[in-house]
Design a protein around this motif. Sequence first.
Motif, mmCIF file in Angstrom:
data_model
loop_
_atom_site.group_PDB
_atom_site.id
_atom_site.type_symbol
_atom_site.label_atom_id
_atom_site.label_comp_id
_atom_site.label_asym_id
_atom_site.label_seq_id
_atom_site.Cartn_x
_atom_site.Cartn_y
_atom_site.Cartn_z
ATOM 1 N N ALA A 128 0.835 -1.213 0.000
ATOM 2 C CA ALA A 128 0.000 0.000 0.000
ATOM 3 C C ALA A 128 0.863 1.254 0.000
ATOM 4 N N ARG A 129 1.911 1.267 0.825
ATOM 5 C CA ARG A 129 2.749 2.478 0.886
ATOM 6 C C ARG A 129 3.433 2.707 -0.447
ATOM 7 N N ASN A 130 3.913 1.607 -1.039
ATOM 8 C CA ASN A 130 4.671 1.768 -2.280
ATOM 9 C C ASN A 130 3.764 2.181 -3.433
ATOM 10 N N THR A 131 2.585 1.566 -3.494
ATOM 11 C CA THR A 131 1.652 1.926 -4.561
ATOM 12 C C THR A 131 1.225 3.385 -4.413
ATOM 13 N N SER A 132 1.000 3.795 -3.168
ATOM 14 C CA SER A 132 0.557 5.180 -2.956
ATOM 15 C C SER A 132 1.626 6.169 -3.398
ATOM 16 N N LEU A 133 2.885 5.785 -3.254
ATOM 17 C CA LEU A 133 3.959 6.697 -3.669
ATOM 18 C C LEU A 133 4.004 6.860 -5.190
ATOM 19 N N VAL A 134 3.585 5.821 -5.908
ATOM 20 C CA VAL A 134 3.536 5.950 -7.370
ATOM 21 C C VAL A 134 2.456 6.957 -7.757
ATOM 22 N N HIS A 135 1.305 6.854 -7.105
ATOM 23 C CA HIS A 135 0.219 7.813 -7.375
ATOM 24 C C HIS A 135 0.664 9.225 -7.016
ATOM 25 N N PHE A 136 1.316 9.348 -5.884
ATOM 26 C CA PHE A 136 1.849 10.646 -5.434
ATOM 27 C C PHE A 136 2.797 11.226 -6.491
ATOM 28 N N THR A 137 3.661 10.365 -6.998
ATOM 29 C CA THR A 137 4.654 10.794 -7.989
ATOM 30 C C THR A 137 3.978 11.355 -9.234
ATOM 31 N N ARG A 138 3.019 10.616 -9.734
ATOM 32 C CA ARG A 138 2.340 11.021 -10.973
ATOM 33 C C ARG A 138 1.547 12.317 -10.762
ATOM 34 N N THR A 139 0.883 12.407 -9.611
ATOM 35 C CA THR A 139 0.068 13.596 -9.328
ATOM 36 C C THR A 139 0.947 14.837 -9.174
ATOM 37 N N LEU A 140 2.045 14.695 -8.412
ATOM 38 C CA LEU A 140 2.940 15.848 -8.246
ATOM 39 C C LEU A 140 3.571 16.251 -9.565
ATOM 40 N N ALA A 141 3.890 15.257 -10.398
ATOM 41 C CA ALA A 141 4.499 15.575 -11.700
ATOM 42 C C ALA A 141 3.576 16.490 -12.492
ATOM 43 N N LEU A 142 2.280 16.179 -12.467
ATOM 44 C CA LEU A 142 1.317 17.007 -13.206
ATOM 45 C C LEU A 142 1.188 18.396 -12.578
ATOM 46 N N GLN A 143 1.274 18.456 -11.253
ATOM 47 C CA GLN A 143 1.121 19.752 -10.584
ATOM 48 C C GLN A 143 2.340 20.660 -10.771
ATOM 49 N N LEU A 144 3.532 20.064 -10.956
ATOM 50 C CA LEU A 144 4.769 20.851 -10.859
ATOM 51 C C LEU A 144 5.557 20.984 -12.155
#
Length: 272
Positions: free
Chosen positions: A162-178
């Motif tokens: 769960a932690r690792n999968t959530s970090l992938v989502h975090f990565t993709r979302t931040l990439a779009l924001q930044l």
Amino acid sequence: MDTGLTGKTAIVAGGSRGIGKAIALGLAREGVDMVIAARNLDALSQTASQIAKETGQKIVPLACDVTGRAAVDAMVDAAVEALGGLNILVNSASLPGGSPNAVGRIETIVDADFLDDFDTKYMGALRCARAAIPHMQAAGWGRIINISGGNARTPGNLSGGARNTSLVHFTRTLALQLGRDGITVNCIHPGATRTERTAGVLAARAQKDGITPAEVEALDYAVGAPRTNALGRMVEASEVADVAVFLASSQAGAMTGELLNPNGGAGNAVYY
Ligand SMILES: NC(=O)c1ccc[n+]([C@@H]2O[C@H](COP(=O)([O-])OP(=O)(O)OC[C@H]3O[C@@H](n4cnc5c(N)ncnc54)[C@H](OP(=O)(O)O)[C@@H]3O)[C@@H](O)[C@H]2O)c1
């Protein structure tokens, strides 16, 4: 190859040992000054001296528990003060695998332990990124590299997955924001990676099985063994660090929201 990293500044959260330490050394060899952050200041100070001695870079040890927002904000402020700015954040602050009470069958899960794992790895990365981003935006250039893990792709470990999968989502979302601020955000899934703790783990298994640590390792990476990979050997922390240095480099400027797997070709799935 000139990575374009000379003169850049970084925070490596979880930089006192393991994969974070290897990444800190890799970045320092490319001319990066940095703060390394973790909870144990003695270990941090030792690592900082070692890397500074080898590379001549400025390596500042700062004690920080990433489970607290105030502590993270203060650590990032102190890093910017010490380094004169901030370009790169590596999130590697977390124990590998997850808490023993959070990784097994669902009836064995202890809520508090599961949440502690998540608080450290996912929320820790979020807290560090949230504090670091304004400084990268001010510089108009930034790199965020999240160390996740192959458990994301392997059913079985509830907390680790769960932690690792959530970090992938975090990565993709931040990439779009930044992205439009000149900041890239990428993720690395290490597989089983040799760090300082590996020798002890192999030795304990060897003693239990009545064979040598080298034999345990050879069995793990034999053809068809459950832990094996395409290379038939364990990956070194320095090899994961090489990928992180690439993601930080100017050569990776067009890559964001992505996931790289320096795991020796572990697993049988085809990803496209
Ligand atoms: N090694 C592997 O085989 C492997 C495989 C897949 C994924 N990973 C992932 O890679 C990351 C690093 O693993 P590793 O093997 O390098 O672990 P490690 O050798 O145990 O290093 C973990 C680092 O994080 C720090 N840390 C832990 N909890 C922290 C907290 N609450 N606040 C601040 N710092 C904290 C530790 O220092 P202190 O204890 O002093 O705080 C240490 O510097 C983890 O997310 C792990 O899941 C590792």
